[in-house]
Design a protein around this motif. Structure first.
Motif, PDB file in Angstrom:
ATOM      1  N   THR A 281       0.476  -1.060   0.048  1.00 38.13           N
ATOM      2  CA  THR A 281       0.382  -0.137   0.060  1.00 38.13           C
ATOM      3  C   THR A 281       0.724   1.431   0.364  1.00 38.13           C
ATOM      4  N   GLN A 282       2.071   1.942   0.655  1.00 36.00           N
ATOM      5  CA  GLN A 282       2.862   2.429   0.472  1.00 36.00           C
ATOM      6  C   GLN A 282       2.960   3.449  -0.715  1.00 36.00           C
ATOM      7  N   PRO A 283       3.760   2.436  -1.825  1.00 28.60           N
ATOM      8  CA  PRO A 283       3.873   3.449  -3.408  1.00 28.60           C
ATOM      9  C   PRO A 283       2.637   4.206  -3.685  1.00 28.60           C
ATOM     10  N   VAL A 284       1.063   3.385  -2.839  1.00 29.83           N
ATOM     11  CA  VAL A 284       0.169   4.359  -3.344  1.00 29.83           C
ATOM     12  C   VAL A 284       0.075   6.013  -2.684  1.00 29.83           C
ATOM     13  N   TYR A 285       0.496   4.845  -1.361  1.00 31.10           N
ATOM     14  CA  TYR A 285       0.980   6.298  -0.995  1.00 31.10           C
ATOM     15  C   TYR A 285       1.642   7.231  -1.453  1.00 31.10           C
ATOM     16  N   LEU A 286       2.827   6.995  -1.840  1.00 29.56           N
ATOM     17  CA  LEU A 286       3.875   7.830  -1.792  1.00 29.56           C
ATOM     18  C   LEU A 286       4.236   8.707  -3.058  1.00 29.56           C
ATOM     19  N   ALA A 287       2.888   8.222  -3.929  1.00 26.35           N
ATOM     20  CA  ALA A 287       2.351   8.433  -5.468  1.00 26.35           C
ATOM     21  C   ALA A 287       1.226   9.730  -4.878  1.00 26.35           C
ATOM     22  N   ARG A 288       1.003   8.789  -4.480  1.00 21.24           N
ATOM     23  CA  ARG A 288       0.039  10.655  -4.006  1.00 21.24           C
ATOM     24  C   ARG A 288       0.774  11.727  -2.815  1.00 21.24           C
ATOM     25  N   TYR A 289       1.006  11.742  -2.388  1.00 20.22           N
ATOM     26  CA  TYR A 289       2.787  12.476  -1.248  1.00 20.22           C
ATOM     27  C   TYR A 289       3.605  13.606  -2.700  1.00 20.22           C
ATOM     28  N   ILE A 318       4.127   0.793  -7.083  1.00 18.70           N
ATOM     29  CA  ILE A 318       5.151   0.152  -7.291  1.00 18.70           C
ATOM     30  C   ILE A 318       6.081   0.248  -7.444  1.00 18.70           C
ATOM     31  N   LEU A 319       5.985  -0.437  -8.746  1.00 19.00           N
ATOM     32  CA  LEU A 319       7.115   0.564 -10.199  1.00 19.00           C
ATOM     33  C   LEU A 319       7.625   1.278  -9.892  1.00 19.00           C
ATOM     34  N   LEU A 320       7.331   2.717  -9.536  1.00 22.26           N
ATOM     35  CA  LEU A 320       7.368   4.084  -9.642  1.00 22.26           C
ATOM     36  C   LEU A 320       8.265   4.009  -8.807  1.00 22.26           C
ATOM     37  N   ALA A 321       7.599   2.979  -7.266  1.00 28.26           N
ATOM     38  CA  ALA A 321       8.592   3.691  -5.717  1.00 28.26           C
ATOM     39  C   ALA A 321      10.201   2.751  -6.035  1.00 28.26           C
ATOM     40  N   LEU A 322       9.901   1.843  -6.825  1.00 30.90           N
ATOM     41  CA  LEU A 322      11.066   1.086  -7.531  1.00 30.90           C
ATOM     42  C   LEU A 322      11.935   1.788  -7.907  1.00 30.90           C
TER      43      LEU A 322
END
Length: 621
Positions: A281-289, A318-322
């Motif tokens: 779930t955290q990458p979804v929040y990261l993208a929103r942040y 997830i791909l964005l976060a990585l």
């Protein structure tokens, strides 16, 4: 890794004239004035959500100067628990002004301005270091003013400033930035011992403020390697005692974390939200942040416990976060000055956004309080580096764009503060912008029920239960709203669902018993009250309700004992005294009726109209 790999250092050794102190003071004053303007209309919002347990109902704050040194006296899981620096600040507010809300908000704003001042001085000092390219060094004051000006008014900081209890984020960021500033000054002053000692002290305070400080010693070493020493070995060799001291502050944090015991279950790997689900779930929040950094509209006060239904749903994020993590790691090796900003972002987010689920809050905008500063520095300094070679005219355009952005962001922040003006406005705003958040619907429902709009409250509880069918709080409040609307049978079925989930909670059994009495199911009501008493034998109300049910069933003798016990538990229980006196009269026991009345008056019980009539006309002997 060696910071000298970064091109441009050969030109950075050029000596530059010092910046006049008056210009520095004027620039900082402009930044602080912008921050005051942005937050001046947010000083009267009520206490909400975690404020209630951590401030309003926090008995620890009544202990004055001793508050940070005693264990919490509230139910476990409160925000302030085992964060002594945060507790001390709240206790100081309480000692000065009790529960008057404005002083708490003023304190938050002052802390935000202190953080802004620390950030300004840190950015200014860093951009004047010899390892920084000459063009950037010449523009250091303007760049520091731009970065800090954007940060101090940015709407993404409102959840750490206007939401009172999140001052813990302000405190830990002051310590985080203060630590790095001490490392910088110590490096500039030839590894001065006084700055090393101050750095360790500031780091220790940060560990006592919030757990997000955990990576700060590593970030300090990374800063030293990147901007001062040139490599890790040199940084450690120059100031070994400081880094040993910084490492020892982890003992403080470890002790506080152990004492907190997972914050009453709110932070644990074995809770309802599993590690895998939380991590996905955290990458979804990261993208929103990240989107809110550049376009900070539709901010959300509380994201609740929303999680992705499957890792596939979060695959793009997830791909964005990585990709961003890989980019930050590459930059740390090849472009360390730029990589440091990315490393700081991930280091600050990691404690709450990786492997240890925060069971009560899967995402939160206040987590971006410090990462926002790093990202703004990356954007502003990066833009200047790209445009500086194109002439002063282009740089002036950049400055004008920054000024316009500061004004626009300040106005958006003022508008966001209006959302905090009342609890109902805040929760209404939350469910509109984040309808998948269960807690938003539940808390809005509670507020609607409190003002008597039970139909609207029921709709909110139903929305919460759609996402989380076994949420006990929402089930119980749904049942209460149904009773208020006269839908008693449906309320009883809702209580049945809640009690099936957890049959040990006495208040739920008693509430169903009360509903059954309303539905004239006196036998079922009696059974519920008896079960509630077994689970909570010291509750006078349950015994009074049991006696009431028995009286309605004409079990007069069986009603005496629970009424007598209720009065032993609460000597001034007027309703119980009234019922027991009248019951003894009906049973032909006037002496016992008079004895009950006398004991009640000795306990300081008030005379109800019925008891007053009895006193005027004593029962026959």
């Amino acid at each position: 890794m060696n910071a000298n790999h970064d091109p441009g250092n050969h030109a950075a050794e050029e000596d530059l004239p010092s910046i006049p102190r008056g210009r520095i003071v004027l620039a900082l004053a402009a930044v602080l004035a912008a921050g005051i303007f942005a937050y001046a209309n947010g000083l009267d919002g009520p206490f909400v959500l975690d404020d209630l347990a951590s401030i309003v109902h926090n008995e620890t704050l009544r202990r004055g100067w001793a508050a940070p040194f005693v264990g919490p006296e509230n139910p476990r899981g409160s925000t302030y628990e085992y964060r002594p620096l945060l507790t001390a600040s709240l206790a100081a507010n309480y000692a000065a002004s009790g529960l008057a809300v404005r002083p708490y908000h003023v304190t938050n704003l002052v802390l935000h301005l202190v953080a802004a001042t620390t950030l300004f001085l840190l950015v200014l000092g860093t951009l004047r270091l010899p390892r920084i390219p000459t063009a950037t060094r010449r523009a250091a004051l303007g760049l520091a003013t731009a970065v800090t000006g954007l940060w101090v008014v940015h709407p993404l900081t409102t959840s750490a400033v206007t939401y009172t209890i999140q001052r813990g984020e302000c405190l830990v960021v002051i310590c985080y930035l203060g630590l790095i500033a001490c490392v910088m000054r110590g490096g500039r002053d030839g590894a001065s011992p006084r700055w090393s000692i101050t750095a360790v002290a500031v780091c220790a305070l940060g560990m006592a403020a919030k757990e997000v400080m955990v990576a700060a010693p590593i970030v300090a070493l990374l800063y030293d390697r990147t901007f001062l020493a040139g490599d890790f070995r040199t940084a450690l060799r120059r100031r070994p005692r400081m880094y040993v001291g910084l490492a020892l502050t982890w003992i403080i944090l470890a002790t506080l974390v152990i004492l907190a015991q997972g914050r009453g279950g709110s932070v644990q790997a074995g809770g309802p939200i599993g590690v895998g689900t939380y991590l996905a779930t955290q990458p979804v929040y990261l993208a929103r942040y990240l989107s809110l950094v550049v376009w900070p509209t539709r901010l959300v006060f509380d994201y609740g416990t929303w999680t992705v239904s499957s890792p596939g749903e979060a695959l793009p994020a997830i791909l964005l976060a990585l990709a961003l993590i890989a980019l930050a790691l590459w930059a740390l090796v090849k472009r360390p000055r730029w990589g440091f900003a990315g490393a700081l972002v991930f280091a600050v987010l990691a404690p709450s956004s990786t492997f240890i689920p925060v069971q009560t809050q899967t995402g939160a905008e206040h987590r971006m309080y410090l990462p926002l500063a790093a990202l703004l520095a990356l954007i502003v300094v990066g833009a200047h580096a790209l445009l500086a070679s194109r002439g002063r005219g282009v740089v002036r355009v950049l400055g004008g764009a920054v000024f316009a952005a500061v004004v626009a962001l300040a106005l958006v922040t003022r508008d966001r503060n209006v959302d905090y003006s009342s609890a109902e406005a805040l929760w209404t705003n939350t469910v509109e912008r984040w309808p998948q958040g269960v807690r938003g619907h539940h808390n809005l429902g509670v507020l609607l029920a409190q003002r008597g709009d039970f139909a609207a409250a029921l709709e909110q509880f139903d929305r919460a239960l759609e996402s989380e069918p076994r949420r006990l709080e929402s089930l119980i409040n749904r049942a209460s709203s149904l009773r208020a609307l006269g839908r008693v049978e449906e309320a009883i079925r809702t209580y049945d669902r809640a009690i099936e989930i957890d049959p040990t909670i006495a208040s739920h059994l008693a509430a169903r018993g009360d509903a059954r009495m309303q539905a004239r199911d006196l036998e079922g009501a009696t059974a519920d009250f008896e079960a509630a008493i077994v689970r909570d034998p010291e509750n006078a109300l349950w015994r009074y309700l049991l006696a009431t049910a028995r009286l309605q069933r004409r079990q007069l003798d069986l009603a005496v004992e629970p009424l007598e016990r209720a009065l032993r538990l609460r000597g001034d229980y007027a309703e119980a005294c009234e019922k027991l006196v009248l019951l003894h009269v009906e049973l032909g026991r006037p002496e016992r009726a008079n004895a009950v009345l006398a004991a009640y008056r000795r306990a300081g019980g008030r005379l109800t109209p019925t008891l007053a009539r009895i006193v005027k006309k004593p029962t026959p002997r």
